[in-house]
Design a protein around this motif. Sequence first.
Motif, mmCIF file in Angstrom:
data_model
loop_
_atom_site.group_PDB
_atom_site.id
_atom_site.type_symbol
_atom_site.label_atom_id
_atom_site.label_comp_id
_atom_site.label_asym_id
_atom_site.label_seq_id
_atom_site.Cartn_x
_atom_site.Cartn_y
_atom_site.Cartn_z
ATOM 1 N N ILE A 1 1.060 -1.362 0.042
ATOM 2 C CA ILE A 1 -0.026 0.294 -0.073
ATOM 3 C C ILE A 1 0.677 1.352 0.092
ATOM 4 O O ILE A 1 0.493 2.260 -0.544
ATOM 5 N N ARG A 2 2.252 1.274 0.429
ATOM 6 C CA ARG A 2 3.021 2.499 0.716
ATOM 7 C C ARG A 2 4.435 1.940 -0.021
ATOM 8 O O ARG A 2 5.345 1.673 0.464
ATOM 9 N N GLU A 3 4.126 2.046 -1.448
ATOM 10 C CA GLU A 3 5.381 1.540 -2.221
ATOM 11 C C GLU A 3 6.429 2.406 -1.957
ATOM 12 O O GLU A 3 7.689 1.988 -2.159
ATOM 13 N N CYS A 4 6.259 3.650 -1.690
ATOM 14 C CA CYS A 4 7.224 4.829 -1.462
ATOM 15 C C CYS A 4 7.980 4.540 -0.139
ATOM 16 O O CYS A 4 8.993 5.284 0.029
ATOM 17 N N ASP A 5 7.626 3.662 0.725
ATOM 18 C CA ASP A 5 8.172 3.764 2.111
ATOM 19 C C ASP A 5 8.858 2.374 2.245
ATOM 20 O O ASP A 5 8.440 1.159 2.002
ATOM 21 N N PRO A 6 10.371 2.386 2.517
ATOM 22 C CA PRO A 6 10.848 1.146 2.693
ATOM 23 C C PRO A 6 10.726 -0.049 3.607
ATOM 24 O O PRO A 6 10.611 -0.978 3.365
ATOM 25 N N ALA A 7 10.055 0.632 4.768
ATOM 26 C CA ALA A 7 9.692 -0.393 5.876
ATOM 27 C C ALA A 7 8.405 -1.087 5.191
ATOM 28 O O ALA A 7 8.425 -2.227 5.737
ATOM 29 N N PHE A 8 7.660 -0.716 4.554
ATOM 30 C CA PHE A 8 6.485 -1.294 4.025
ATOM 31 C C PHE A 8 6.965 -2.207 3.100
ATOM 32 O O PHE A 8 6.431 -3.457 2.845
ATOM 33 N N GLY B 1 21.110 -7.821 2.589
ATOM 34 C CA GLY B 1 20.758 -7.470 1.400
ATOM 35 C C GLY B 1 19.349 -7.491 0.978
ATOM 36 O O GLY B 1 18.892 -7.605 -0.153
ATOM 37 N N TRP B 2 18.513 -7.618 1.971
ATOM 38 C CA TRP B 2 17.288 -7.579 1.693
ATOM 39 C C TRP B 2 16.791 -6.179 1.044
ATOM 40 O O TRP B 2 15.678 -6.268 0.396
ATOM 41 N N VAL B 3 17.308 -5.077 1.417
ATOM 42 C CA VAL B 3 16.811 -3.776 0.794
ATOM 43 C C VAL B 3 18.353 -3.280 0.514
ATOM 44 O O VAL B 3 19.305 -3.481 1.404
ATOM 45 N N SER B 4 18.001 -2.191 -0.268
ATOM 46 C CA SER B 4 19.416 -1.332 -0.565
ATOM 47 C C SER B 4 19.450 -0.407 0.386
ATOM 48 O O SER B 4 18.470 0.155 1.011
ATOM 49 N N SER B 5 20.900 0.338 0.550
ATOM 50 C CA SER B 5 20.902 1.240 1.781
ATOM 51 C C SER B 5 20.000 2.529 1.398
ATOM 52 O O SER B 5 20.296 3.116 0.098
ATOM 53 N N ASP B 6 19.313 2.957 2.040
ATOM 54 C CA ASP B 6 18.272 4.206 1.838
ATOM 55 C C ASP B 6 19.072 5.446 2.386
ATOM 56 O O ASP B 6 18.969 5.799 3.684
ATOM 57 N N THR B 7 19.895 6.001 1.479
ATOM 58 C CA THR B 7 20.856 7.018 1.913
ATOM 59 C C THR B 7 20.274 8.540 1.785
ATOM 60 O O THR B 7 20.619 9.228 2.536
ATOM 61 N N SER B 8 18.887 8.486 1.211
ATOM 62 C CA SER B 8 18.648 9.720 1.070
ATOM 63 C C SER B 8 17.246 10.056 1.564
ATOM 64 O O SER B 8 16.140 9.349 1.073
#
Length: 211
Positions: free
Chosen positions: A98-105, A177-184
Amino acid sequence: MAPISSLARAAVAFAYAASLPRLVRAAGGDGGGGGDSDRPEMDAIHHLMQNRAMITRVWNSTSSGIESRTTSTNAETAAKIKQHVAEMKALVARGEVIRECDPAFKLLQSMHKDYDFAITDRDDGVDVRMSATNGDECLAQAIQGHAAIVSSFIAEGEAQTKQCRRHAVPQCAVDKGWVSSDTSAVSGAWSTGMALSSVALCWAAMLSALS
């Protein structure tokens, strides 16, 4: 009568202004995050945000995830709680988020085959148990982080949901490696701005051609 070119310029300017809300939604800058506002699941979400004062939510960590209870003494709101939780479980099972823009979701969506999402309906709402089936401590942390975010939605209401906040994921999820580093933290706003800027340049070129 105004010259044809003046009328054409005015028409182009009006069309550009009218297109801005849809452009913002497409770029991920509106309520629900990432263009979610037209999804059918938003009906229950909007009701819950508008009636959050009627909602009681408590949750606690377990060794593999969380247990939560979300209730309301208002019958309509209690029904919307059940509807929302059932819709979220079905959505994740379909491989959607539902919140594709949010890495946690996005993280929980990508790992949905590795945790149980158990719902027990109550007269006044739901009990939920989310637990990592593989015993992974990092996934348990991600589940617990998600529970905290959901509670913040109820505490803060639409101030939390209108702009898609990019919530942090556990560092262990990045290390694995589950997600890429969210640096911004502003990458969502940056992409929205870039999309709008590109379209604005196109409209400006059209106006210039009509001059």
